[in-house]
Design a protein around this motif. Structure first.
Motif, mmCIF file in Angstrom:
data_model
loop_
_atom_site.group_PDB
_atom_site.id
_atom_site.type_symbol
_atom_site.label_atom_id
_atom_site.label_comp_id
_atom_site.label_asym_id
_atom_site.label_seq_id
_atom_site.Cartn_x
_atom_site.Cartn_y
_atom_site.Cartn_z
ATOM 1 N N PHE A 1 -22.613 18.154 102.893
ATOM 2 C CA PHE A 1 -22.241 16.838 102.375
ATOM 3 C C PHE A 1 -21.901 16.912 100.891
ATOM 4 N N LEU A 2 -22.779 17.533 100.111
ATOM 5 C CA LEU A 2 -22.560 17.646 98.667
ATOM 6 C C LEU A 2 -21.320 18.472 98.349
ATOM 7 N N ALA A 3 -21.100 19.528 99.129
ATOM 8 C CA ALA A 3 -20.004 20.464 98.836
ATOM 9 C C ALA A 3 -18.648 19.939 99.259
ATOM 10 N N ASP B 1 -26.497 8.088 101.241
ATOM 11 C CA ASP B 1 -25.181 8.118 101.885
ATOM 12 C C ASP B 1 -25.161 9.172 102.989
ATOM 13 N N TYR B 2 -25.691 10.355 102.681
ATOM 14 C CA TYR B 2 -25.752 11.431 103.685
ATOM 15 C C TYR B 2 -26.605 11.022 104.885
ATOM 16 N N HIS C 1 -16.455 11.470 97.347
ATOM 17 C CA HIS C 1 -16.691 10.045 97.192
ATOM 18 C C HIS C 1 -18.105 9.733 97.658
ATOM 19 N N LEU C 2 -18.656 8.637 97.156
ATOM 20 C CA LEU C 2 -20.068 8.355 97.380
ATOM 21 C C LEU C 2 -20.327 6.857 97.425
ATOM 22 N N SER C 3 -21.127 6.447 98.407
ATOM 23 C CA SER C 3 -21.663 5.083 98.427
ATOM 24 C C SER C 3 -22.978 5.126 97.659
ATOM 25 N N ALA C 4 -22.956 4.689 96.435
ATOM 26 C CA ALA C 4 -24.069 4.942 95.515
ATOM 27 C C ALA C 4 -24.928 3.712 95.253
ATOM 28 N N HIS C 5 -25.702 3.792 94.169
ATOM 29 C CA HIS C 5 -26.524 2.715 93.621
ATOM 30 C C HIS C 5 -27.815 2.465 94.395
ATOM 31 N N ARG D 1 -9.934 15.039 91.704
ATOM 32 C CA ARG D 1 -11.235 14.614 92.188
ATOM 33 C C ARG D 1 -12.158 15.822 92.310
ATOM 34 N N ILE D 2 -13.437 15.607 92.055
ATOM 35 C CA ILE D 2 -14.404 16.689 92.160
ATOM 36 C C ILE D 2 -15.450 16.329 93.209
ATOM 37 N N THR D 3 -16.172 17.325 93.688
ATOM 38 C CA THR D 3 -17.155 17.096 94.740
ATOM 39 C C THR D 3 -18.427 16.464 94.172
ATOM 40 N N ILE D 4 -19.194 15.855 95.070
ATOM 41 C CA ILE D 4 -20.478 15.295 94.685
ATOM 42 C C ILE D 4 -21.369 16.403 94.120
ATOM 43 N N GLU D 5 -21.327 17.570 94.751
ATOM 44 C CA GLU D 5 -22.176 18.690 94.317
ATOM 45 C C GLU D 5 -21.862 19.092 92.882
ATOM 46 N N LYS D 6 -20.589 19.190 92.536
ATOM 47 C CA LYS D 6 -20.196 19.591 91.182
ATOM 48 C C LYS D 6 -20.658 18.554 90.161
ATOM 49 N N GLN D 7 -20.430 17.266 90.453
ATOM 50 C CA GLN D 7 -20.849 16.215 89.536
ATOM 51 C C GLN D 7 -22.368 16.190 89.412
ATOM 52 N N PHE D 8 -23.050 16.322 90.543
ATOM 53 C CA PHE D 8 -24.504 16.332 90.597
ATOM 54 C C PHE D 8 -25.064 17.452 89.733
ATOM 55 N N ARG D 9 -24.547 18.646 89.928
ATOM 56 C CA ARG D 9 -25.034 19.824 89.202
ATOM 57 C C ARG D 9 -24.778 19.684 87.705
#
Length: 291
Positions: free
Chosen positions: A198-200, A260-261, A204-208, A161-169
């Motif tokens: 939060f990003l780092a 989410d944050y 997992h993320l509650s998205a959309h 699994r990767i962090t939100i920050e990594k996927q975001f970037r």
């Protein structure tokens, strides 16, 4: 009270869901007015739908704001007409709230039994309902030593699994790190620190960009979000080579991570099942993970 869009008396319901769509769809018709369709863009929509290009609106920003133009419209033109106790939410024509968790696919004609049309009793102790989260994972081609694994059942996907920050970037391309850094600098100091953490730290993320809440919380979030985004526009516009700009909805993309944050920081949230409708296969499938 009068609905400022239709000029009809407001009927206080248990829940009101504003569902966005870029095209005419009919499978939510039976749930009107609990589910109110909102047309996005310049297409022709039925008279019962809300059009987001009148009254106070940002319809000219549809290319980059996507579904957020509907949330802006509701905030500016409709929100004050509702009672403080009213649950008000947002969904999309391909993604909608479920009554309960489902574990298999269903045909579209099962929608009456699946779609959420009233609050669940368990909500009474919460301030906001957000979608079931999903986890960001490395792509299989990026996993090191994948060919040394004897079988896929031996893979511990948790460590991939990767962090939100990594996927975001990574999703923002070469300018991703600069974009994220610059838009965070505009936030208040406490949120600069909080959103960075939060990003780092989250994978997992509650998205959309979907959520359900009360009038006062929706108003507070909208005031914060759109004020911040107005300041971010110059940062986004100077990076014309940004891949997501070519694919639209950049501000909704950011909102999917910030919502989410913000909700978890400021109010008591509950994760709730949502579904995706696959129009090609004509099936409804649960998305996200609910324990």
């Amino acid at each position: 009270l009068m609905d400022s869009y239709s000029n009809q008396p407001i009927v206080v319901e248990n829940i009101k869901i504003f569902c966005t769509s870029v095209k005419k769809v009919g499978y939510f018709d039976n749930f009107f007015p609990t589910i109110q369709m909102v047309g996005l863009g310049d297409n022709a929509f039925p008279d019962s739908w809300i059009k987001t290009n009148n009254q106070k609106n940002i319809s000219n920003k549809f290319y980059s704001y996507a579904d957020l133009i509907a949330q802006y419209y509701v905030w500016k033109n409709l929100l004050d007409n509702y009672d403080e106790k009213q649950w008000i939410g947002f969904s999309q024509y391909r993604r909608f709230w479920l009554k309960h968790k489902i574990s298999k696919t269903y045909p579209l004609n099962s929608i009456d039994d699946l779609i959420l049309t009233e609050p669940d009793p368990s909500w009474k102790n919460y301030d906001a309902i957000i979608p079931a989260p999903f986890f960001f994972k490395k792509k299989i081609k990026d996993l090191k030593n994948i060919f040394s694994i004897n079988s896929f059942k031996d893979i511990n996907f948790f460590k991939y699994r990767i962090t939100i920050e990594k996927q975001f970037r990574e999703s923002l391309g070469n300018t991703g790190e600069e974009i994220i850094s610059d838009i965070i600098k505009i936030l208040p100091d406490k949120d600069q620190v909080g959103f960075k953490e939060f990003l780092a730290n989250r994978n997992h993320l509650s998205a959309h960009g979907m959520y359900i809440s009360r009038k006062n919380i929706i108003k507070s979030y909208s005031e914060f979000l759109f004020s911040w985004f107005e300041k971010c526009e110059g940062i986004i516009n100077r990076n014309n080579d940004l891949p997501l700009l070519q694919n639209r909805r950049i501000f909704q993309y950011i909102n999917e991570r910030f919502l989410d944050y913000w909700m978890n920081k400021n109010v008591k949230t509950l994760c709730w099942p949502i579904a995706m409708y696959n129009s090609e296969k004509k099936i409804i499938t649960s998305i996200g993970k609910i324990n």
